[in-house]
Design a protein around this motif. Structure first.
Motif, mmCIF file in Angstrom:
data_model
loop_
_atom_site.group_PDB
_atom_site.id
_atom_site.type_symbol
_atom_site.label_atom_id
_atom_site.label_comp_id
_atom_site.label_asym_id
_atom_site.label_seq_id
_atom_site.Cartn_x
_atom_site.Cartn_y
_atom_site.Cartn_z
ATOM 1 N N GLY A 289 27.282 7.501 -54.527
ATOM 2 C CA GLY A 289 28.144 8.431 -54.040
ATOM 3 C C GLY A 289 27.716 9.168 -52.673
ATOM 4 N N ALA A 290 28.377 9.983 -52.448
ATOM 5 C CA ALA A 290 27.999 10.658 -50.916
ATOM 6 C C ALA A 290 26.353 11.246 -51.126
ATOM 7 C CB ALA A 290 28.710 11.667 -50.328
ATOM 8 N N ASP A 291 25.924 11.915 -52.101
ATOM 9 C CA ASP A 291 24.762 12.643 -52.216
ATOM 10 C C ASP A 291 23.876 11.595 -52.527
ATOM 11 O OD1 ASP A 291 25.854 15.039 -51.551
ATOM 12 O OD2 ASP A 291 25.504 15.824 -53.797
ATOM 13 N N GLY A 292 24.102 10.475 -53.271
ATOM 14 C CA GLY A 292 22.926 9.425 -53.581
ATOM 15 C C GLY A 292 21.718 10.170 -54.222
ATOM 16 N N GLY A 293 20.661 9.609 -53.563
ATOM 17 C CA GLY A 293 19.426 9.813 -54.262
ATOM 18 C C GLY A 293 19.099 11.329 -53.704
ATOM 19 N N ALA A 294 17.789 11.561 -53.938
ATOM 20 C CA ALA A 294 17.168 12.738 -53.662
ATOM 21 C C ALA A 294 16.314 12.687 -52.202
ATOM 22 C CB ALA A 294 16.691 13.549 -54.982
ATOM 23 N N LEU A 295 15.843 13.889 -51.718
ATOM 24 C CA LEU A 295 14.717 14.033 -50.753
ATOM 25 C C LEU A 295 13.848 15.016 -51.439
ATOM 26 C CD1 LEU A 295 16.472 14.201 -47.188
ATOM 27 C CD2 LEU A 295 15.159 12.511 -48.094
ATOM 28 N N ARG A 296 12.608 14.774 -51.708
ATOM 29 C CA ARG A 296 11.711 15.731 -52.416
ATOM 30 C C ARG A 296 10.503 15.967 -51.647
ATOM 31 N NH1 ARG A 296 14.522 17.223 -56.410
ATOM 32 N NH2 ARG A 296 16.150 15.826 -57.774
ATOM 33 N N PRO A 297 9.843 16.983 -51.917
ATOM 34 C CA PRO A 297 8.247 16.991 -51.364
ATOM 35 C C PRO A 297 7.327 16.128 -51.946
ATOM 36 C CG PRO A 297 9.355 19.252 -51.505
ATOM 37 C CD PRO A 297 10.096 18.133 -52.332
ATOM 38 N N ARG A 298 7.371 15.212 -53.087
ATOM 39 C CA ARG A 298 6.482 14.515 -53.679
ATOM 40 C C ARG A 298 7.242 13.426 -54.145
ATOM 41 N NH1 ARG A 298 5.441 19.746 -55.058
ATOM 42 N NH2 ARG A 298 6.931 19.755 -56.664
ATOM 43 N N ALA A 299 6.498 12.138 -53.832
ATOM 44 C CA ALA A 299 6.943 10.838 -54.155
ATOM 45 C C ALA A 299 7.109 10.757 -55.781
ATOM 46 C CB ALA A 299 6.199 9.762 -53.531
ATOM 47 N N GLU A 300 7.889 9.807 -56.232
ATOM 48 C CA GLU A 300 7.835 9.439 -57.620
ATOM 49 C C GLU A 300 6.626 8.588 -57.735
ATOM 50 O OE1 GLU A 300 12.749 9.098 -58.417
ATOM 51 O OE2 GLU A 300 11.654 7.139 -57.580
ATOM 52 N N GLY A 301 6.236 9.007 -59.005
ATOM 53 C CA GLY A 301 4.887 7.992 -59.556
ATOM 54 C C GLY A 301 4.733 6.781 -59.456
ATOM 55 N N THR A 302 5.932 5.959 -59.452
ATOM 56 C CA THR A 302 6.012 4.654 -59.547
ATOM 57 C C THR A 302 7.156 4.168 -58.823
ATOM 58 O OG1 THR A 302 7.370 4.623 -61.763
ATOM 59 C CG2 THR A 302 5.032 4.213 -61.832
ATOM 60 N N GLY A 303 6.763 3.135 -58.075
ATOM 61 C CA GLY A 303 7.861 2.834 -56.974
ATOM 62 C C GLY A 303 9.031 2.038 -57.578
ATOM 63 N N THR A 304 10.134 2.295 -57.301
ATOM 64 C CA THR A 304 11.478 1.338 -57.342
ATOM 65 C C THR A 304 11.918 0.967 -56.051
ATOM 66 O OG1 THR A 304 12.887 3.410 -57.335
ATOM 67 C CG2 THR A 304 11.933 2.964 -59.538
ATOM 68 N N SER A 305 13.209 0.314 -56.321
ATOM 69 C CA SER A 305 13.877 0.008 -54.955
ATOM 70 C C SER A 305 15.281 0.122 -55.226
ATOM 71 C CB SER A 305 13.450 -1.639 -54.759
ATOM 72 O OG SER A 305 13.965 -2.383 -55.870
ATOM 73 N N VAL A 306 16.031 0.031 -54.026
ATOM 74 C CA VAL A 306 17.602 0.154 -54.139
ATOM 75 C C VAL A 306 17.893 -1.111 -53.207
ATOM 76 C CG1 VAL A 306 17.571 1.737 -52.266
ATOM 77 C CG2 VAL A 306 19.856 1.426 -53.466
ATOM 78 N N SER A 307 19.037 -2.116 -53.680
ATOM 79 C CA SER A 307 19.497 -2.856 -52.875
ATOM 80 C C SER A 307 20.879 -2.935 -52.696
ATOM 81 C CB SER A 307 19.014 -4.117 -53.732
ATOM 82 O OG SER A 307 17.632 -4.351 -53.996
ATOM 83 N N TRP A 308 21.420 -3.373 -51.397
ATOM 84 C CA TRP A 308 22.780 -3.659 -51.186
ATOM 85 C C TRP A 308 22.968 -4.864 -50.425
ATOM 86 C CZ3 TRP A 308 19.378 -0.022 -49.058
ATOM 87 C CH2 TRP A 308 19.118 -0.078 -47.465
ATOM 88 N N THR A 309 24.339 -5.320 -50.355
ATOM 89 C CA THR A 309 24.505 -6.397 -49.247
ATOM 90 C C THR A 309 24.805 -6.124 -47.877
ATOM 91 O OG1 THR A 309 24.863 -7.724 -51.461
ATOM 92 C CG2 THR A 309 25.964 -8.694 -49.370
ATOM 93 N N HIS A 310 24.466 -6.664 -46.979
ATOM 94 C CA HIS A 310 24.955 -6.281 -45.749
ATOM 95 C C HIS A 310 25.873 -7.831 -45.427
ATOM 96 C CE1 HIS A 310 24.963 -6.722 -41.416
ATOM 97 N NE2 HIS A 310 24.432 -7.525 -41.055
ATOM 98 N N ASP A 311 27.062 -7.394 -45.339
ATOM 99 C CA ASP A 311 28.103 -8.106 -44.859
ATOM 100 C C ASP A 311 28.465 -7.862 -43.490
ATOM 101 O OD1 ASP A 311 30.314 -9.838 -44.426
ATOM 102 O OD2 ASP A 311 31.343 -9.152 -46.134
ATOM 103 N N PRO A 312 27.944 -9.095 -42.528
ATOM 104 C CA PRO A 312 28.225 -8.821 -41.056
ATOM 105 C C PRO A 312 29.808 -8.831 -40.811
ATOM 106 C CG PRO A 312 26.737 -10.581 -41.588
ATOM 107 C CD PRO A 312 27.248 -10.240 -42.785
#
Length: 563
Positions: free
Chosen positions: A374-397
């Motif tokens: 949605g519009a808010d999506g994830g978060a901006l925080r002063p500390r990083a999450e301990g373990t990395g994750t990823s977010v993926s999307w498809t770029h359709d030219p």
């Protein structure tokens, strides 16, 4: 630099007739050493006084036209004791010669100053002012090292903004269109020039426009191999070796502000560092001011009464600056070295830029699993999450993220609400928490992130937004970089530029990250073809690292730490 738009199916319309010469101007054709004649207008004060300091303006937009309102500028400067010389650059409007941007301005400017100081009304001193390309012509004159040139006032420009045409930069289409509008004809083109479809590159231009593709191709090649810079500045870039006083003037929503501030920083280490001054306003390229309702109070580009009110704001401080340095007064101009406007607040002064009274705050992009929710999506925080994750999307030219601003050069004629874009499934968003008290972002902003794509490269486009309590999202800064992913994930630093912006109570910050923003940027085809000449395209998977040691981070210079 603004351009107008018409139905592209009708093709371009040529503006073949320059505006009439103002009755107050003494018009002449100044002959250069190579025989080319440049159309030049001289405006003198009615007092008939001799031994005048001169303000020179050299521009490609018609020295008599309403767009640049040079007759009104000349009258205002005359009233303050300056002679004024306004000139169409080579190949434009009434001037003769071959057109090609940048390369002739140093030599032509030097010879024009030679002519000025030989006139009976000249006291032998010259200053220059002007916006955009006629800010560049000032830097070119500086590079020519004419001894009569004593000070410049470059506004919304940059001595090396041609770097934006480099092959390693995501092509910003309004800048390319500006070149075609301005340098294809001796007049100005009216109407859409570049194709309006995402992947309709230069090969799809109609037959009448093939010479436009040649112009762009020559420009990109000359910029990429360094030829353009060397031809424009044979003695080297002028800002690092600056020996003249300069009043640098720009705006936070000017799309050339990064180049403008690069000059400021380079000149700050030059022999004339003590005589460099900076003025940055909450304005865009056309000097329209930020307004809460998005509607400018005064549109000086079209309203003659508004122009009369605008001229003092445009010229009073440059007049004081030029008067000091052209009159031969000893010492440094007695004015604050830096004066800048905090958007949503007011003017402040400083002894340097970037200022020193800020904290560098890092906000980490977290909750990647929500980034496309949605519009808010994830978060901006002063500390990083301990373990990395990823977010993926498809770029359709063939389905790029739309750019909602109507005219890139005059963004503040109405900044749109961006939240409609943030609900797309190819825009990753991260939103911070609202604050109880205001804080100011003051200085350069950047984002560092790690991206991957199932293509050899990808575009990374990042936008920083102010989210209102209502949900409205207003753009503050944006930037783009090319990431090479042929060898796997790439760490990318995206410069968003500088700002002075107050985030008010109840408001939140948001980052929006995508792989396209059309028609602001050329669309990546999703394969290894040149985007300008792509014959095919493919949807490409994009992946952004969130959290962990290589997660994305937003770096902000802030007054008052965020909680």
């Amino acid at each position: 630099m603004s351009t107008t738009s018409t139905d592209p199916s009708t093709g371009p319309r040529w503006s073949s007739t320059p505006a009439p010469i103002d009755t107050r101007a003494d018009a002449t054709m100044l002959r250069l050493r190579d025989g080319v004649r440049l159309a030049t207008d001289v405006y003198l004060p009615e007092s008939g006084r001799r031994d005048l300091p001169t303000v020179l303006v050299r521009l490609p937009y018609d020295k008599c036209g309403r767009y640049t309102f040079m007759p009104a500028v000349a009258a205002y400067l005359n009233a303050h004791g300056f002679a004024v010389v306004v000139q169409d650059v080579r190949g434009k409007f009434r001037s003769e010669g071959e057109r090609f941007p940048f390369v002739n301005e140093a030599a032509d400017g030097h010879q024009t100053i030679d002519w000025i100081v030989a006139q009976p009304w000249s006291d032998g001193t010259v200053g220059m002012l002007g916006d955009s390309y006629y800010g560049f012509t000032q830097w070119a004159a500086v590079a020519s090292a004419h001894p009569a040139l004593r000070a410049i006032v470059p506004r919304v420009t940059g001595s090396q903004f041609m770097d934006m045409f480099s092959p390693g930069v995501v092509p910003k289409l309004p800048l390319y269109e500006w070149v075609l509008h301005t340098f294809t004809s001796f007049g100005m083109l009216d109407g859409a020039v570049l194709p309006t479809e995402p992947l309709a590159g230069l090969d799809s231009l109609p037959e009448y426009a093939t010479h436009m593709a040649t112009l762009l191709g020559d420009l990109v090649r000359a910029c990429g191999d360094g030829t353009l810079l060397r031809r424009s500045f044979p003695a080297g870039p002028p800002a690092p070796a600056m020996k003249l006083p300069a009043l640098h003037m720009g705006g936070w929503w000017d799309n050339l502000q990064r180049s403008q501030l690069d000059d400021w920083r380079r000149a700050g280490a030059s022999p004339a560092a003590a005589h460099q001054f900076l003025r940055m306003n909450a304005t865009d390229h056309e000097d329209l001011e930020l307004r809460e309702d998005g509607v400018p109070v005064d549109d000086h580009e079209t309203d003659d009464d508004a122009l009369v009110r605008y001229l003092p704001r445009m010229l009073d401080e440059p007049i004081r600056f030029l008067d000091h340095y052209l009159s031969g007064r000893a010492g440094r101009w007695r004015a604050p070295r830096v004066r800048y406007r905090v958007a949503n607040s007011g003017w402040q002064i400083a002894d340097r830029w970037p200022v020193g009274d800020v904290d560098l705050v890092e906000l980490h992009l977290t909750e990647g699993e929500r980034a496309l929710s949605g519009a808010d999506g994830g978060a901006l925080r002063p500390r990083a999450e301990g373990t990395g994750t990823s977010v993926s999307w498809t770029h359709d030219p063939l389905r790029p993220v739309p750019y909602l601003v109507a005219v890139e050069w005059s963004q503040l004629s109405g900044l749109p609400d961006e939240q409609v874009v943030h609900v797309r499934d190819d825009v990753a968003t991260f939103t911070g928490e609202s604050q109880d008290t205001p804080f100011d972002i003051v200085g350069p902003v950047e984002v560092a992130l790690t991206v991957d794509a199932d293509a050899p490269s990808t575009h990374v486009i990042v936008r920083l937004l102010d989210v209102y309590p209502s949900g409205r999202a207003r753009m503050v800064l944006e930037g783009a970089e090319i990431a090479s992913t042929v060898a796997g994930p790439a760490r990318v630093r995206v410069r968003l530029g500088d700002t002075a912006y107050r985030v008010r109570p109840g408001h939140r910050l948001r980052l929006a990250i995508s792989s396209s923003c059309f028609p602001l940027y050329l669309v990546h085809p999703g394969n290894d073809e040149d985007p300008w000449h792509a014959s095919s395209s493919r949807a490409a998977r994009q992946t952004l690292r969130v959290g962990g040691s290589d997660g994305a981070v937003l770096r902000l210079p802030v007054r008052k730490r965020l909680g």
